[in-house]
Design a protein around this motif. Structure first.
Motif, mmCIF file in Angstrom:
data_model
loop_
_atom_site.group_PDB
_atom_site.id
_atom_site.type_symbol
_atom_site.label_atom_id
_atom_site.label_comp_id
_atom_site.label_asym_id
_atom_site.label_seq_id
_atom_site.Cartn_x
_atom_site.Cartn_y
_atom_site.Cartn_z
ATOM 1 N N UNK A 1 38.403 -37.051 -1.618
ATOM 2 C CA UNK A 1 36.861 -37.635 -1.949
ATOM 3 C C UNK A 1 36.277 -38.358 -0.617
ATOM 4 N N UNK A 2 36.881 -38.222 0.259
ATOM 5 C CA UNK A 2 36.324 -38.712 1.555
ATOM 6 C C UNK A 2 36.856 -38.363 2.925
ATOM 7 N N UNK A 3 36.496 -37.721 3.957
ATOM 8 C CA UNK A 3 36.964 -37.263 4.873
ATOM 9 C C UNK A 3 35.968 -37.511 6.263
ATOM 10 N N UNK A 4 36.448 -38.404 6.983
ATOM 11 C CA UNK A 4 35.665 -38.369 8.175
ATOM 12 C C UNK A 4 36.360 -38.492 9.570
ATOM 13 N N UNK A 5 35.651 -38.158 10.705
ATOM 14 C CA UNK A 5 36.195 -38.392 12.131
ATOM 15 C C UNK A 5 36.107 -39.656 12.891
ATOM 16 N N UNK A 6 37.057 -40.251 13.258
ATOM 17 C CA UNK A 6 36.682 -41.673 13.904
ATOM 18 C C UNK A 6 36.355 -41.520 15.494
ATOM 19 N N UNK A 7 35.883 -42.448 15.859
ATOM 20 C CA UNK A 7 35.658 -42.059 17.542
ATOM 21 C C UNK A 7 36.608 -41.677 18.191
#
Length: 415
Positions: free
Chosen positions: A96-102
């Motif tokens: 339910x959440x997926x993101x790419x960090x810096x």
């Protein structure tokens, strides 16, 4: 190692197979359970008849006998509930959440089972199946501990379901029943650290409070139901009488039944002219405050202070006259258990104020509190109505029986 510790260890050992089972396998197991309960219906009814006879001889109240009793129609409803759970979306594995960090790490959050769920409940054989089905679909192993009043019914149902699990290729210990219904085993289950991940008590207020006070394993409180209906001075009084009758009388032994009605003094006389004939048809005992008593007829009795906090589970209703919305809200927040509360009004702004100000898991405008139910809310069967605020609140369906884990994809990053 005690017998219950051995049962806990077997349950823990079954968690891997169930947590990693595909949706297809779990659904096949649920269908096998449904078929087994139908095919074993005569044995289940016979076992239940013995439970009911023993409970009646022991003096169980009629409302509680109703909870205990199985019929072919109720079994059909229970089985339909199992199949409804099978038809629901599987929450396990959903990201339910997926993101790419810096730094290039891809971080996601995935739904996972809680693990081993223990359920302590009273004389309600339907809970045995509802809880097992919901735990299975959500990837959780369950340890069921019902009351002594339903032990024969529960043994039969659990044996039928365990056989169905094996037939579907899952460990039988994904579902197990505590055979000893003594207080000592309930107490031991509350302290089964290392085996039980969460404990859910389902029953009367006394059981729930005792478990919450005593347990050393995490507890989700469910089911304490001191529910109110507030009849506003701008209510449709015929609607209000109908809703109160349903909330109190359709099934008084359940946790979403109304236990107290608050009536605005400006409409109290007219409201009771409409409501009393309905309630008298079920011989509802009215316990009123001093202002209400003259309106309630000869059969009403004065309310004691304890009546404002009572969960009767019977044809008994506490009655209080109030001067307006704010008084009603304050009374509900003081005496309610955070379960289900209703306002009957035609005034939109009062309805919104009630929704905002009342502290409960389910708050209704112009509808019966009896709708607080997993099936009615579209969740399938429910494992209970959570009255707490952490993790889960309201009817606990599949998603409420999950936790999460973070999954991280890298390409050699170090910190």
């Amino acid at each position: 190692m005690t017998a219950l510790q051995q049962q806990g260890a077997a349950a823990k050992a079954a968690t891997y197979a169930l947590a990693t089972a595909s949706t297809a396998v779990k659904n096949a197991a649920l269908e096998a359970m449904a078929q087994a309960l139908i095919q074993g219906q005569e044995d289940w009814l016979a076992a239940n008849a013995q439970d009911v006879a023993a409970a009646r001889e022991a003096g169980m109240r009629p409302a509680m006998l109703d909870r205990l009793t199985l019929t072919p129609e109720r079994i059909a409803g229970i089985v339909d509930g199992v199949r409804q759970v099978a038809a629901l979306p599987d929450p396990i594995g959903r990201v339910d959440r997926m993101e790419t960090r810096p730094n290039g790490l891809i971080i996601g959050r995935r739904r996972v089972p809680l693990g081993v769920i223990a359920i302590i409940f009273e004389a309600r054989p339907n809970v045995t199946v509802d809880a097992a089905a919901l735990c299975l679909k959500s990837g959780n192993v369950c340890i069921l501990r019902g009351g002594k009043e339903a032990i024969r019914s529960n043994r039969c149902a659990v044996e039928l379901m365990r056989g169905a699990l094996v037939q579907a290729g899952l460990p039988a210990d994904c579902i197990s029943l505590v055979q000893d219904t003594s207080h000592e085993t309930a107490n031991e289950l509350m302290h089964l650290d290392g085996y039980v991940d969460v404990l859910i008590p389902r029953g009367g207020a006394g059981l729930i409070r005792a478990v919450a006070k005593e347990a050393s394993v995490p507890v989700i409180r469910t089911g304490e139901g001191v529910c109110h209906v507030y009849v506003d001075d701008e209510a449709d009084l015929d609607m209000a009488a109908s809703i109160l009758y349903n909330a109190k009388c359709s099934r008084p032994s359940v946790c979403n039944a109304a236990e107290c009605v608050l009536v605005h003094r400006d409409v109290a006389a007219e409201f009771w002219k409409r409501a009393l004939p309905l309630l008298s048809a079920k011989s509802v005992e009215l316990r009123g405050d001093a202002e209400s008593l003259p309106l309630l007829g000869a059969g009403a009795v004065p309310a004691a202070e304890s009546d404002w906090d009572a969960e009767y589970d019977d044809y008994i209703l506490a009655v209080k006259t109030v001067g307006g919305l704010e008084e009603a809200v304050a009374f509900i927040n003081r005496h309610g258990t955070g379960h289900s509360e209703a306002i009957i009004t035609t005034n939109y702004f009062k309805a919104q104020r009630f929704l905002d100000a009342v502290d409960a898991a389910a708050v209704y405008v112009n509808a019966s509190t009896r709708f607080t139910d997993g099936g009615e809310f579209g969740l399938g069967a429910e494992i209970g109505i959570s009255t707490q605020k952490m993790h889960a609140r309201g009817p606990m369906g599949l998603e409420e029986l999950t936790s999460c884990k973070y999954i991280i994809y890298g390409q050699g990053q170090v910190r």
